[in-house]
Scaffold this active site. Structure first.
Site, PDB file in Angstrom:
ATOM      1  N   GLY A 253       0.792  -1.234   0.000  1.00 53.58           N
ATOM      2  CA  GLY A 253       0.000   0.000   0.000  1.00 53.58           C
ATOM      3  C   GLY A 253       0.818   1.274   0.000  1.00 53.58           C
ATOM      4  N   SER A 254       2.005   1.231  -0.610  1.00 60.53           N
ATOM      5  CA  SER A 254       2.774   2.484  -0.668  1.00 60.53           C
ATOM      6  C   SER A 254       2.058   3.504  -1.545  1.00 60.53           C
ATOM      7  CB  SER A 254       4.205   2.235  -1.152  1.00 60.53           C
ATOM      8  OG  SER A 254       4.230   1.984  -2.535  1.00 60.53           O
ATOM      9  N   ASN A 255       1.398   3.035  -2.598  1.00 56.55           N
ATOM     10  CA  ASN A 255       0.618   3.967  -3.427  1.00 56.55           C
ATOM     11  C   ASN A 255      -0.569   4.526  -2.649  1.00 56.55           C
ATOM     12  OD1 ASN A 255       1.364   4.323  -6.419  1.00 56.55           O
ATOM     13  ND2 ASN A 255       1.780   2.155  -6.035  1.00 56.55           N
TER      14      ASN A 255
ATOM     15  N   LEU B  15      -5.369  -7.083  -5.901  1.00 56.60           N
ATOM     16  CA  LEU B  15      -5.053  -8.253  -6.721  1.00 56.60           C
ATOM     17  C   LEU B  15      -6.235  -9.145  -7.088  1.00 56.60           C
ATOM     18  CD1 LEU B  15      -1.597  -9.238  -5.189  1.00 56.60           C
ATOM     19  CD2 LEU B  15      -2.099  -7.828  -7.185  1.00 56.60           C
TER      20      LEU B  15
ATOM     21  N   ASN C 241      -7.600   1.792 -12.139  1.00 55.74           N
ATOM     22  CA  ASN C 241      -6.562   0.880 -11.663  1.00 55.74           C
ATOM     23  C   ASN C 241      -5.207   1.371 -12.158  1.00 55.74           C
ATOM     24  OD1 ASN C 241      -5.411  -1.639 -10.653  1.00 55.74           O
ATOM     25  ND2 ASN C 241      -5.253  -2.279 -12.786  1.00 55.74           N
TER      26      ASN C 241
ATOM     27  N   HIS D  35      -1.442  -0.009 -13.281  1.00 54.76           N
ATOM     28  CA  HIS D  35      -0.724  -1.231 -13.656  1.00 54.76           C
ATOM     29  C   HIS D  35       0.750  -0.875 -13.855  1.00 54.76           C
ATOM     30  CE1 HIS D  35      -0.359  -5.307 -15.135  1.00 54.76           C
ATOM     31  NE2 HIS D  35       0.468  -4.828 -16.041  1.00 54.76           N
TER      32      HIS D  35
ATOM     33  N   SER E 135       0.637   2.444 -16.288  1.00 58.32           N
ATOM     34  CA  SER E 135      -0.625   2.659 -17.000  1.00 58.32           C
ATOM     35  C   SER E 135      -1.727   2.865 -15.970  1.00 58.32           C
ATOM     36  CB  SER E 135      -0.991   1.433 -17.850  1.00 58.32           C
ATOM     37  OG  SER E 135       0.031   1.139 -18.775  1.00 58.32           O
TER      38      SER E 135
ATOM     39  N   ASP F 253      -7.030  -5.648 -16.602  1.00 63.15           N
ATOM     40  CA  ASP F 253      -6.111  -4.723 -17.296  1.00 63.15           C
ATOM     41  C   ASP F 253      -6.597  -4.328 -18.689  1.00 63.15           C
ATOM     42  OD1 ASP F 253      -4.425  -4.969 -15.095  1.00 63.15           O
ATOM     43  OD2 ASP F 253      -3.337  -6.641 -15.982  1.00 63.15           O
TER      44      ASP F 253
ATOM     45  N   GLU G   5       4.895   5.851 -10.246  1.00 61.97           N
ATOM     46  CA  GLU G   5       3.525   5.733  -9.705  1.00 61.97           C
ATOM     47  C   GLU G   5       3.275   6.800  -8.654  1.00 61.97           C
ATOM     48  OE1 GLU G   5       2.484   1.048 -10.269  1.00 61.97           O
ATOM     49  OE2 GLU G   5       3.445   1.589  -8.399  1.00 61.97           O
TER      50      GLU G   5
HETATM   51  C1  GRF Z   1       2.141  -1.244  -7.802  1.00 58.50           C
HETATM   52  O1  GRF Z   1       3.282  -1.387  -8.569  1.00 58.50           O
HETATM   53  C2  GRF Z   1       0.900  -1.270  -8.660  1.00 58.50           C
HETATM   54  O2  GRF Z   1       1.091  -0.776  -9.926  1.00 58.50           O
HETATM   55  C3  GRF Z   1       0.612  -2.720  -8.742  1.00 58.50           C
HETATM   56  O3  GRF Z   1       0.915  -3.229  -7.467  1.00 58.50           O
HETATM   57  C4  GRF Z   1       1.935  -2.431  -6.887  1.00 58.50           C
HETATM   58  C5  GRF Z   1       1.457  -2.035  -5.529  1.00 58.50           C
HETATM   59  O4  GRF Z   1       2.458  -1.405  -4.792  1.00 58.50           O
HETATM   60  N1  GRF Z   1      -0.711  -2.959  -9.252  1.00 58.50           N
HETATM   61  P1  GRF Z   1       2.124  -0.761  -3.402  1.00 58.50           P
HETATM   62  O5  GRF Z   1       1.365  -1.792  -2.576  1.00 58.50           O
HETATM   63  O6  GRF Z   1       1.299   0.448  -3.647  1.00 58.50           O
HETATM   64  O7  GRF Z   1       3.454  -0.440  -2.796  1.00 58.50           O
END
Ligand code: GRF
Length: 188
Positions: free
Chosen positions: A12-14, A84, A101, A103, A135, A144, A173
């Site tokens: 969950g870093s994003n 996922l 989403n 990717h 993407s 996707d 990202e």
């Molecule tokens: C990211 O690279 C995203 O594109 C992919 O899964 C990864 C998740 O990374 N779908 P994080 O959990 O946000 O660190």
């Protein structure tokens, strides 16, 4: 206030980066984080930022439980950031162009079932690709596959491991995902 619900299965870093980006926003609120993994690190990250989180196990995703939660929150945008599982089609039908989403590659290359996380970066290295990227796309009923919103490329000629590629992709990202979300919400 525009509301976002984030879905994530792992680190969950994003998700955390998006939470931080909108922390002081007067127009955008992260209403909830939803995960299918009770031990996912993203839940800890959400708690650290006082964002409510909910766990629904894989089987819950084939019931109306997740849809009910979404209808309770009424988000303006649903964001899958490292989620996922296949996203429930009952929600996709009810929220056209409201689910996006990210990717970690340049779709349509390196997409589809099984192409997630390190699998993507390993395949890219094995094929001696010189560039990869990210993407951001709308979610439809196939993996996707939905309409593309944003792509960004990066050179990986200096990357010798899948981890090095993953790091470059994560940087991209983190830089672009919140801004793309902000733009979509402004247009909505
Ligand atoms: C990211 O690279 C995203 O594109 C992919 O899964 C990864 C998740 O990374 N779908 P994080 O959990 O946000 O660190």
């Amino acid at each position: 206030m525009k509301k976002i619900v984030l879905f994530a299965s792992g680190s969950g870093s994003n998700a955390e980066n998006i939470i931080q980006y909108f922390k002081d926003s007067e127009s955008v609120e992260i209403a909830a984080v939803i995960s299918n993994k009770p031990d996912a690190k993203v839940l800890e990250r959400a708690a650290n930022h006082q964002v409510p989180s909910f766990v629904f196990l894989k089987d819950d995703f084939s019931t109306d439980k997740v849809l009910n939660k979404i209808q309770e929150i009424q988000p303006d945008l649903i964001v899958l950031a490292g989620f996922l599982l296949k996203f429930p089609s009952n929600i996709v039908e009810l929220y056209p162009n409201k689910i996006i989403n990210i990717h970690p590659a340049l779709l349509p290359k390196y997409g589809g079932k099984g192409m997630y996380g390190m699998n993507v970066h390993k395949a890219i290295l094995e094929n001696s690709e010189t560039e990869t990227g990210i993407s951001i796309h709308y979610v439809d009923e196939h993996y996707d596959n939905g309409d593309m919103i944003f792509q960004q490329k990066v050179s990986i000629t200096d990357c010798k491991t899948p981890e090095a590629i993953a790091q470059k992709v994560h940087e991209l990202e983190h830089e672009h995902f919140p801004k793309v979300i902000e733009r979509l919400l402004r247009q909505s």
